[in-house]
Scaffold this active site. Structure first.
Site, short mmCIF file in Angstrom:
data_model
loop_
_atom_site.label_atom_id
_atom_site.label_comp_id
_atom_site.label_asym_id
_atom_site.label_seq_id
_atom_site.Cartn_x
_atom_site.Cartn_y
_atom_site.Cartn_z
N ASN A 21 0.79 -1.23 0.00
CA ASN A 21 0.00 0.00 0.00
C ASN A 21 0.83 1.29 0.00
OD1 ASN A 21 0.45 -0.93 2.88
ND2 ASN A 21 -0.35 1.12 3.28
N LYS A 22 2.15 1.18 0.18
CA LYS A 22 2.97 2.40 0.19
C LYS A 22 4.41 2.06 -0.11
CE LYS A 22 3.92 2.17 5.17
NZ LYS A 22 3.90 2.91 6.46
N GLY A 23 5.22 3.10 -0.30
CA GLY A 23 6.66 2.95 -0.45
C GLY A 23 7.07 2.03 -1.58
N ASN A 97 7.52 -8.14 0.55
CA ASN A 97 8.03 -6.81 0.86
C ASN A 97 7.68 -6.35 2.27
OD1 ASN A 97 8.84 -3.89 0.14
ND2 ASN A 97 6.66 -3.69 0.64
N SER A 174 17.96 -6.73 2.74
CA SER A 174 18.76 -5.54 3.01
C SER A 174 20.23 -5.93 3.09
CB SER A 174 18.33 -4.92 4.35
OG SER A 174 19.26 -3.96 4.80
N TYR A 260 16.26 -6.64 13.24
CA TYR A 260 16.02 -6.48 11.80
C TYR A 260 17.14 -7.16 11.02
CZ TYR A 260 15.23 -4.17 7.30
OH TYR A 260 15.01 -3.91 5.96
N LYS A 264 16.60 -10.62 8.75
CA LYS A 264 16.89 -10.61 7.32
C LYS A 264 17.96 -11.65 6.98
CE LYS A 264 14.10 -7.42 5.74
NZ LYS A 264 13.01 -7.75 4.79
N VAL A 291 16.50 3.37 0.34
CA VAL A 291 15.37 4.06 -0.27
C VAL A 291 14.69 4.99 0.73
CG1 VAL A 291 13.18 3.71 -1.48
CG2 VAL A 291 15.06 2.09 -1.80
N THR A 293 11.87 5.86 2.55
CA THR A 293 10.61 5.26 2.98
C THR A 293 10.38 5.62 4.44
OG1 THR A 293 11.68 3.22 3.76
CG2 THR A 293 10.97 3.27 1.44
#
Length: 336
Positions: A21-23, A97, A174, A260, A264, A291, A293
């Site tokens: 929905n975004k980014g 994502n 990432s 995080y 990942k 990016v 975001t």
């Protein structure tokens, strides 16, 4: 039943994008749809997801659908799988994502991007790390979402991907998930202060490779022939135990966005395990770059459109292309 009219097969490729929905996720949806793919945009919030679809349809992209998805909710994942099976009978592309940072902001974030003018990438990363705080609850949420949530989506949708003639999984990752932590190096610093075996470059941009301190963990995560899902569970459990005991550095875990990074790294490893088991699929990890975001607090150097293009290129790799690979900003690179 005799005389029944069979439904013709759906000929367009079908893609699911989590966190669409975004980014970066929204841009991935737009670019895939622009490339002739039917896109199922998913999001936790139904209104935001539906609004995102309407936004894309206003651009003339009509073959986009919304379906609610909370990747940490097994019933929500099952509902998506049932929808795909009933509507299409298969899935061709899965872009994972959706993610959370798992940190708290130490103060109210200044949303004015002008403060980053004149900062290089390394300075922007330093600013972010100064303005966030790792917490136990955040670490648990990060592991549960970024690893287990994504894994559950993959496991549930895998039969539908196997029904495709060329199933693709693109896991957005990432550089923090590598078995090293990478930082941009200004040329003068690179040339004068860093040994040549401690940096590498992508598209002419140099990065410093600060490796995770625990050699045993690095080797286990890279030993894909012997690594198991059960061992990944054990390592993640040990990480959270060490986090709660404030013993991350003592045991060689990364710090600063710690959960995080570990989530990942675990998903990278799981992607490679999965690729070995499913040779007919193309299963890859892709780092879109740094990016602008919400997660980067708008400190990135790339636009969502630029970051999404790297993801879409991996999602649309040709038949016979790489699998079990890592792509960084458009180029295949090493997990280590």
């Amino acid at each position: 039943m005799e005389g029944a009219i069979s439904k013709p097969p759906y000929t367009r490729r079908i893609a699911v994008v989590t966190g669409g929905n975004k980014g970066i996720g929204l841009e991935v949806c737009r670019q895939l749809a622009s490339d002739g793919v039917t896109v199922v945009l998913t999001a936790r919030d139904e209104k935001r997801g539906a609004d995102a679809v309407e936004k894309l349809k206003a651009l003339g992209l009509c073959d986009i659908l919304f379906h609610q998805l909370e990747i940490t909710d097994s019933s929500s994942i099952a509902a998506l799988a049932d929808f795909l099976k009933t509507r299409f009978g298969r899935l061709d592309i899965l872009v994972n994502n959706a993610a959370v940072s798992g940190v708290e902001h130490v103060q109210e974030v200044d949303t004015n991007e002008e403060k980053f003018n004149g900062m290089d990438l390394n300075q922007r990363l330093e600013w972010v790390l100064k303005n966030i705080r790792d917490t136990v609850d955040g670490a648990k949420k990060s592991i549960q979402t970024n690893y287990y949530g994504t894994k559950h989506v993959i496991d549930t949708l895998l039969p539908l991907l196997q029904s495709s003639n060329g199933g693709r999984i693109a896991n957005v990752t990432s550089a923090y998930g590598l078995l090293r932590v990478s930082f941009f190096l200004p040329p003068l610093v690179m040339e004068s202060q860093i040994p040549v075996d401690q940096y590498y470059h992508i598209q002419g941009i140099f990065f410093y490779a600060q490796r995770i301190n625990n050699e045993e963990i690095r080797q286990e995560l890279d030993d894909i022939e012997n690594l198991t899902e059960e061992r990944l569970d054990e390592l993640l459990g040990k990480f959270l135990k060490d986090f709660e005991a404030d013993a991350l550095e003592m045991h060689g875990w990364p710090v600063g966005l710690a959960a995080y990074k570990v989530a990942k790294a675990a998903m990278n490893a799981y992607s490679r395990i999965l690729a070995r088991r499913n040779r007919a699929l193309r299963i890859n990890c892709v780092h879109p770059g740094y990016v602008k975001t919400d997660m980067s607090m708008s400190s990135g150097v790339l636009t969502p459109e630029e970051g999404a293009r790297s993801v879409v290129n991996v999602a649309l790799l040709p038949d016979g292309g790489p699998t079990g690979a890592y792509f960084a900003m458009g180029q295949e690179a090493s997990f280590v």
